[in-house]
Design an enzyme around this catalytic site. Structure first.
Site, short mmCIF file in Angstrom:
data_model
loop_
_atom_site.label_atom_id
_atom_site.label_comp_id
_atom_site.label_asym_id
_atom_site.label_seq_id
_atom_site.Cartn_x
_atom_site.Cartn_y
_atom_site.Cartn_z
N LYS A 1 0.85 -1.19 0.00
CA LYS A 1 0.00 0.00 0.00
C LYS A 1 0.89 1.24 0.00
CE LYS A 1 -3.88 2.00 2.58
NZ LYS A 1 -4.70 1.89 3.82
N HIS B 1 -0.30 4.46 0.18
CA HIS B 1 -0.95 5.62 0.77
C HIS B 1 -1.42 5.26 2.18
CE1 HIS B 1 -4.13 3.19 -1.06
NE2 HIS B 1 -4.93 3.67 -0.12
#
Length: 219
Positions: free
Chosen positions: A102, A104
């Protein structure tokens, strides 16, 4: 009954353990089959976690964090962590990986406990057929920190040779990766349970023994 016999009963009650004629992914024709897709209720996953916790406790496996490989391992690690606390007063961390990093929010590869050097990690998985899943997660774990992988816990050790090997996937995991694999039960335990009437299906024992005679690994 001990926890192994209770677990075998649980497998049968949930419809996870089936007897008959089944063509496996390996191409082998087996007289029994384990289908973890039959677990689908809260009560079942809670009990399943209790059996994982019992195996960890019985074998005195050092653990600070339970790691559940995505996706099947996620509910297993969560339920086992809860059961360790409820049954044995042992409060451990849990974490699981993402299929993709991921980029963000909090980011990263792992959800839950962020691993640290020296942390004692136990991998919680459903079954082990070829060892492929273990080979995929080890670089992730060891890339995150210099963790101490103290073991891997699975439900059933089929005790049969991996393709192209005289060793089982469980034996290969230790020989090649240095990871000791613990199973809640083995196919030998299931045979014994059938013979002793713990579960129905004693008539399938000769076929299972013949299958192991052909494909079984030496233990």
């Amino acid at each position: 009954m001990n926890y192994k016999q209770k677990f075998i009963q649980f497998l049968a009650e949930c419809g996870v353990l089936k007897f008959g004629t089944f063509t496996l992914k390996s191409g082998r024709v087996a007289p029994y089959f384990l289908n973890a897709g039959e677990y689908k209720t809260g009560a079942q996953i809670r009990r399943l976690g209790e059996f994982y916790a019992a195996c960890i406790h019985e074998n005195n496996i050092p653990v600070q964090t339970l790691f559940g490989p995505a996706y099947k391992g996620i509910p297993l690690a969560l339920s086992a962590a809860v059961a360790l606390y409820e049954q044995y007063g042992q409060d451990v961390n849990f974490c699981f990986d993402r299929k993709e990093v991921k980029d963000h929010g909090e980011g990263g590869m792992f959800v839950g406990k962020q691993l640290q050097d020296g942390e004692q990690v136990v991998i919680v998985e459903d079954v082990m057929t070829s060892g492929k899943a273990l080979k995929e997660v080890l670089p992730k774990l060891r890339g995150a920190a210099k963790v101490d992988i103290t073991g891997m816990v699975i439900t059933v050790d089929r005790m049969e040779k991996a393709l192209g090997s005289e060793q089982s996937a469980v034996q290969q995991a230790f020989a090649e990766e240095g990871v000791k694999v613990y199973s809640i039960v083995t196919i030998a335990d299931i045979i014994e349970a059938l013979e002793e009437g713990v579960i129905a299906g004693k008539e399938h024992v000769p076929a299972i023994r013949a299958y192991l005679e052909q494909y079984g690994a030496r233990y």
